[in-house]
Structures are given as C-alpha cells and as structure tokens.
Design a protein around this motif. Structure first.
Motif, PDB file in Angstrom:
ATOM      1  N   GLU A 181       0.807  -1.221   0.000  1.00 28.06           N
ATOM      2  CA  GLU A 181       0.000   0.000   0.000  1.00 28.06           C
ATOM      3  C   GLU A 181       0.840   1.271   0.000  1.00 28.06           C
ATOM      4  OE1 GLU A 181      -2.457  -3.327   1.124  1.00 28.06           O
ATOM      5  OE2 GLU A 181      -0.526  -2.617   1.872  1.00 28.06           O
ATOM      6  N   THR A 212      -4.615  12.097  -2.690  1.00 25.18           N
ATOM      7  CA  THR A 212      -3.953  10.848  -3.034  1.00 25.18           C
ATOM      8  C   THR A 212      -2.920  11.081  -4.128  1.00 25.18           C
ATOM      9  OG1 THR A 212      -5.987   9.668  -2.515  1.00 25.18           O
ATOM     10  CG2 THR A 212      -4.330   8.469  -3.746  1.00 25.18           C
ATOM     11  N   LEU A 244      -9.599   6.382  -2.920  1.00 22.45           N
ATOM     12  CA  LEU A 244      -9.171   5.431  -1.904  1.00 22.45           C
ATOM     13  C   LEU A 244      -8.562   4.164  -2.486  1.00 22.45           C
ATOM     14  CD1 LEU A 244     -12.198   5.685   0.565  1.00 22.45           C
ATOM     15  CD2 LEU A 244     -10.008   6.886   0.668  1.00 22.45           C
ATOM     16  N   GLU A 245      -8.777   3.918  -3.762  1.00 22.61           N
ATOM     17  CA  GLU A 245      -8.243   2.712  -4.392  1.00 22.61           C
ATOM     18  C   GLU A 245      -8.133   2.957  -5.878  1.00 22.61           C
ATOM     19  OE1 GLU A 245      -7.291  -1.383  -5.293  1.00 22.61           O
ATOM     20  OE2 GLU A 245      -8.925  -0.245  -6.202  1.00 22.61           O
ATOM     21  N   SER A 246      -7.346   2.124  -6.560  1.00 25.03           N
ATOM     22  CA  SER A 246      -7.158   2.320  -7.987  1.00 25.03           C
ATOM     23  C   SER A 246      -8.432   2.084  -8.784  1.00 25.03           C
ATOM     24  CB  SER A 246      -6.043   1.397  -8.503  1.00 25.03           C
ATOM     25  OG  SER A 246      -6.345   0.039  -8.223  1.00 25.03           O
ATOM     26  N   TYR A 248     -11.210   3.527  -8.229  1.00 25.06           N
ATOM     27  CA  TYR A 248     -11.771   4.856  -8.484  1.00 25.06           C
ATOM     28  C   TYR A 248     -11.210   5.427  -9.777  1.00 25.06           C
ATOM     29  CZ  TYR A 248     -13.439   5.178  -3.594  1.00 25.06           C
ATOM     30  OH  TYR A 248     -14.086   4.986  -2.403  1.00 25.06           O
ATOM     31  N   ASN A 266      -5.356  -4.691 -14.137  1.00 26.50           N
ATOM     32  CA  ASN A 266      -4.777  -4.398 -12.832  1.00 26.50           C
ATOM     33  C   ASN A 266      -3.945  -5.582 -12.361  1.00 26.50           C
ATOM     34  OD1 ASN A 266      -6.397  -6.134 -10.706  1.00 26.50           O
ATOM     35  ND2 ASN A 266      -7.971  -5.234 -12.046  1.00 26.50           N
ATOM     36  N   GLU A 268      -0.938  -6.809  -9.022  1.00 28.28           N
ATOM     37  CA  GLU A 268      -0.170  -6.507  -7.820  1.00 28.28           C
ATOM     38  C   GLU A 268       1.218  -7.138  -7.880  1.00 28.28           C
ATOM     39  OE1 GLU A 268      -1.680  -8.167  -4.204  1.00 28.28           O
ATOM     40  OE2 GLU A 268      -2.645  -9.856  -5.202  1.00 28.28           O
ATOM     41  N   GLY A 288      -1.790   3.835  -1.442  1.00 29.50           N
ATOM     42  CA  GLY A 288      -2.805   3.248  -0.582  1.00 29.50           C
ATOM     43  C   GLY A 288      -3.383   1.947  -1.080  1.00 29.50           C
ATOM     44  N   THR A 289      -2.892   1.419  -2.196  1.00 28.44           N
ATOM     45  CA  THR A 289      -3.407   0.170  -2.729  1.00 28.44           C
ATOM     46  C   THR A 289      -2.276  -0.581  -3.406  1.00 28.44           C
ATOM     47  OG1 THR A 289      -4.950  -0.862  -4.294  1.00 28.44           O
ATOM     48  CG2 THR A 289      -4.129   1.336  -4.828  1.00 28.44           C
TER      49      THR A 289
END
Length: 546
Positions: A181, A212, A244-246, A248, A266, A268, A288-289
């Motif tokens: 994060e 952000t 708050l997260e990708s 969005y 997407n 990780e 944050g993500t």
C-alpha cells in the motif's frame, strides 16, 4: 428524455470537466494559496488552529542544551514519520540554531538553510497548501523566526506492510514479491526491475480530502507519447473528493462506461508491470493500494500470466490453450446444455439422451430454471466464502456446495447432469487469470442462459453476434480491444494464443509500443554445442577401421 439521462450518467471519463462549485465564496474545503506571514507566532497559531485538537499532532519549540528557548519549532503527525530519525534531525537543527553566525548566514534564504540539514528530501514551503500537503504526507516541518517559509524534511515512516507474495496472482515459478500500500515502496520495487533512466514517473495529486498521490510510469522511447499524454490528460480532468483505491481511477479514465468487459488491466505483481512497460504500456500507481493499473490493453492480455514467460514456450502455449478453452466453457456450457436438452434434443446421441431423460423424469423444473437456481446458489456460496473469516470460509464454501448439490439431487429438484455442468462451469471460471474478466464472463453467462432457454441455439447465436461486435468496437486508450485480429497484425500473433520462444519475439506489439520496436538483436536462435565449436577435434569420437 430517458436516453439523454442515460448518456449523462454513463458519460465517458475522458470528457469529464471540472465540477462547478456550489458556493463561490470561501469554504472550509477551499485551498489556501496565500503566502505565509513572517511572524513566528502567527505561523505557530495557524498550525495549532489546523491540527491543535488532534491527539496525533505534535508541535514542540526547540530548546538548546543550556536550557534557552530558541525561536524555532518542529511539528509533525505522530505515526506518519520515522521516529528513529527524529532525534538526529532535532539535534542537527538545534546545533545550527545555537550558533549565531550560522543563524545570520542561513536566515538569508531557505536554500542556504536547507543545504545545512543533514537529511535528504528537504524542501522549502511558502504557502499553506504546500504546508498542509507536506505534513500530511509524513514530513517534519521546521519553523524559524522572522521567515515567511518553512522547511519540510521527508522522513516519512510509521507502520507499513512488508513486501509479501501476492495473494490474487500466485505463480509456481517466478518472483514472490508483490506491491504494497506504500507508493514509495512500489516505486522502488519497479526500479529494481527496470534499472534504466528511461523509466519515467509523473505524479498527480487527486482528491480534495484524500490528496492521493497517483504516479504514471512508462519507459521513454518505448511507450507511445500520445498514450502517455492521454493518460495524464484524463487524470488531470478528475475532480473528486476522494481516491481510496485504484478502482476509483479506473472508472474515471476508462474508455467505455457501458460494458461488462474491463479495458484496463490491474496487477499486484512488479514483474507483470515491468513486462507491460517493456511492451509499451503505461502503469498507473495509486498510493494506498497494491493494485496497479495498466493501459492500453487488449482482450487477450487478460488471459496472459507472468508465469507464461518463465516456463518453456511449449508449456506456456498449452496453458494458454487451457485458459481460452475454459473461457468458452465458463461462458457457453450451461447455455448449450439448456438449448440442446430443451429445443435441439436430436443433436444428442440416443444413449446419452435416454440417460438425461431418465435423470430429468422426476424433476419438476425446466432446465433453464434448474440452471439459474444452481448458478445463483453457487454465487451465494462463493460470495459467502469470500466474506466469512478465513479460518472457516473455505470449509463452509466447499461443504456447502457438496451438501446442497447432493441434497438437491436426492430431493429430485435438479438432475445430476445439471450439477455436473454447473460445477464444471464454476471451476472453469477460476482458470481465467484476471478477476475482472472472470466477473464479466459470470455476468454474460446469465444473459446467454436466458436466451438459450427462450430460443435455443438460435438465441445463443443471437447473443454471441452482438457480443462479438461489441468487443470489436471497444478501444483502450486508442488501441483496438480485439487487436491483432481486428485490425490484423501478423507480428503480434507470436505472443497471443500461443507463445513462441523468446529468441523469436524480436519486435514489440504494434499499436502499443513507440519508436523503439525491437526487443533484441536478430539471429538469436540457439546453436548446438557442435556448431558452437565446444568440442575439440581430439574430443570427437574416432571411427576406427578394421
């Protein structure tokens, strides 16, 4: 009127404009852009008015070893800074301020004082907006007397999640590290993969309340400049309260709003992002993500895994074939079963037809309602397994599916063949590497089941033709979604349904990469030991005559 209302709701993100403020006057959310006063007391009062009642806000006036109060102070947010480095920073500032000659020399400009701080990432701040952004990002603020600026020292820290193996994209062979994060950690993970100055980062601050940090990553010379410019343009057009997260960001910048199919990938995994950048794509990292966005992509990118490039090309090709077969099974198997058992029974072999008819003899519901009921039950069980605690979630989902399926067959509500079809369809759905694409398949499966139960095979074709036309019409940041089939590029076929050896993939994908099209030098075909001259003449076997 209804059509106009729908167009307004699903307006593409690229045409988003700045929202109109309801109040033209001063509001609490309006950003302060005026310069700071030179009064030390006013600056301290401003910070206390902003954060004074917060228990995590720390503001301490500095005192030298002789017990004399200096006209300086430090302030920070507890939990956002690295407390191990804080004493060294305060000691260095006190040592500088305790020397009157240093004070007189350094007070002339912020750059001179900044050079005396034995820390990296020291910046001068002259507006309230910069100060609020710096302290909330984990900087320590240094306030000095008779100065209309502050210094922000970047020693952010606090509790962070360590680098671990990705949970949603596991591989058997390959790196076991995943994004976290923390944005700075993610950037460092990417830097370790791509050790080149061509790796470029461009930062954006999005969100009125969250502020952000969003970073666009690309390889200069490999990524297309127009794609990078389009990504930055769409990010700058976002004006919202929070990110708050990708996810969005994905909804704001995607090309098509009315489609179940994802147009942005997407991941990780740092190696997946690095490989995508080397193909000419652009990464979007959100603070944050751990999930990073990748664009532009095609339909076939969602069936590729990073492990495909770590194994032999023949094994990778076989695994890709399994994924594409599983895609068609997950999409069409229940619909085909409903169509042939309800309308086209003559297509079923006689022996199999007799067996299926015997199983369905006591079932009260048509095949369509059986399939819909079983699919809905399985979706509920899967969702419950995700939301339940990890200790009991997998056990409940497995036992629930077995118990409910067996009980439904024994009660005569559904046939055994329907349970097999639904179970195999659910398993095939998990083979798709991308969760977003698997979710789209789950949604379209219900639509095709309804068409099959109403019109038979004709209904399935009536649903697949518009679906294929819709896929061909989609675009991802200027790249055709069904490329390289529409439009057709022969060179891109080397890494699509099959994967050729690395020495045969000389060029990067068309429509994605920029001016640097070549991955490697030509003539990389491996040679045998004999051709390479490894064996010496005396080492070669001799044919002895009689």
């Amino acid at each position: 009127m209804f059509i106009k209302w729908m167009k307004q709701i699903f307006k593409p993100a690229r045409s988003v404009t700045k929202r109109q403020k309801q109040h033209q006057g001063e509001t609490p959310e309006k950003k302060d852009r005026h310069a700071l006063p030179s009064s030390f007391e006013q600056n301290v009062g401003m910070l206390k008015s902003k954060f004074g009642k917060s228990p995590d806000f720390v503001l301490n006036e500095l005192v030298n070893p002789k017990g004399l109060t200096l006209s300086a102070a430090v302030c920070y947010i507890d939990g956002l800074v690295e407390t191990v480095l804080l004493p060294d920073l305060i000691s260095a500032v006190i040592h500088l301020l305790d020397n009157e000659d240093s004070i007189q020399d350094a007070a002339r400009s912020a750059s001179e004082f900044r050079s005396m701080i034995p820390m990296g990432n020291v910046q001068s701040l002259s507006t309230e907006e910069e100060i609020m952004r710096a302290i909330l990002a984990g900087n320590v603020l240094i306030l000095l007397k008779n100065n209309d600026w502050m210094l922000g020292v970047g020693i952010s820290g606090g509790v962070r999640r360590s680098v671990e193996e990705p949970t949603s994209q596991t591989v058997i062979r390959g790196p076991k590290e995943g994004f976290t994060e923390e944005l700075s950690t993610n950037l460092s993970l990417l830097r370790r993969k791509l050790k080149t100055p061509a790796l470029k980062f461009e930062q954006h601050i999005i969100g009125t309340y969250t502020q952000t940090r969003v970073v666009v990553a690309y390889l200069d010379g490999i990524a297309r400049p127009e794609v990078v410019e389009e990504v930055n343009t769409r990010l700058k057009a976002i004006d919202t309260d929070s990110i708050l997260e990708s996810g969005y960001i994905e909804e704001f910048i995607q090309d098509a709003a009315i489609t179940p199919f994802p147009t942005i990938l997407n991941t990780e995994r740092p190696d997946t992002l690095a490989g995508s950048l080397l193909d000419g794509m652009v990464g979007i990292l959100v603070d944050g993500t751990p999930f990073v966005l990748i664009a532009p992509v095609t339909f076939f990118n969602f069936f590729h895994s990073s492990e495909d490039y770590y194994q032999r090309y023949d094994i990778s090709t076989f695994l890709r074939a399994i994924r594409f077969v599983s895609f068609f099974v997950a999409l069409l198997l229940p619909s085909l079963y409903i169509a042939v058992t309800t309308f086209q029974q003559e297509m079923i072999p006689t022996t199999l037809l007799i067996t299926l008819t015997g199983q369905r003899e006591g079932t009260p519901l048509p095949a369509l309602f059986e399939a819909l009921a079983m699919e809905l039950i399985f979706e509920v069980i899967r969702e419950a397994g995700v939301r339940m605690p990890r200790v009991i979630g997998p056990a409940i989902s497995i036992v629930g599916a077995l118990v409910l399926g067996q009980a439904a067959v024994q009660a005569g509500l559904v046939s055994s063949a329907m349970v097999i079809v639904v179970s195999f369809t659910a398993i095939a759905n998990f083979v798709i590497p991308s969760i977003n694409m698997a979710s789209a398949v789950r949604l379209m499966r219900f639509v095709l089941m309804l068409l099959a139960g109403t019109f038979g095979l004709f209904g399935i074709l009536a649903g697949l033709i518009p679906l294929l036309a819709h896929l061909v019409s989609l675009r991802s940041f200027g790249v055709n979604y069904f490329m390289p089939y529409a439009p057709y590029f022969k060179s891109n076929m080397k890494d699509l349904l099959l994967r050729v050896p690395w020495w045969a993939m000389k060029t990067r994908p068309n429509q994605k990469s920029g001016r640097n099209k070549f991955r490697q030098a030509p003539n990389q075909y491996p040679t045998s030991s004999d051709e390479a001259g490894v064996y010496q003449a005396e080492d070669k076997p001799q044919n002895k005559g009689n």
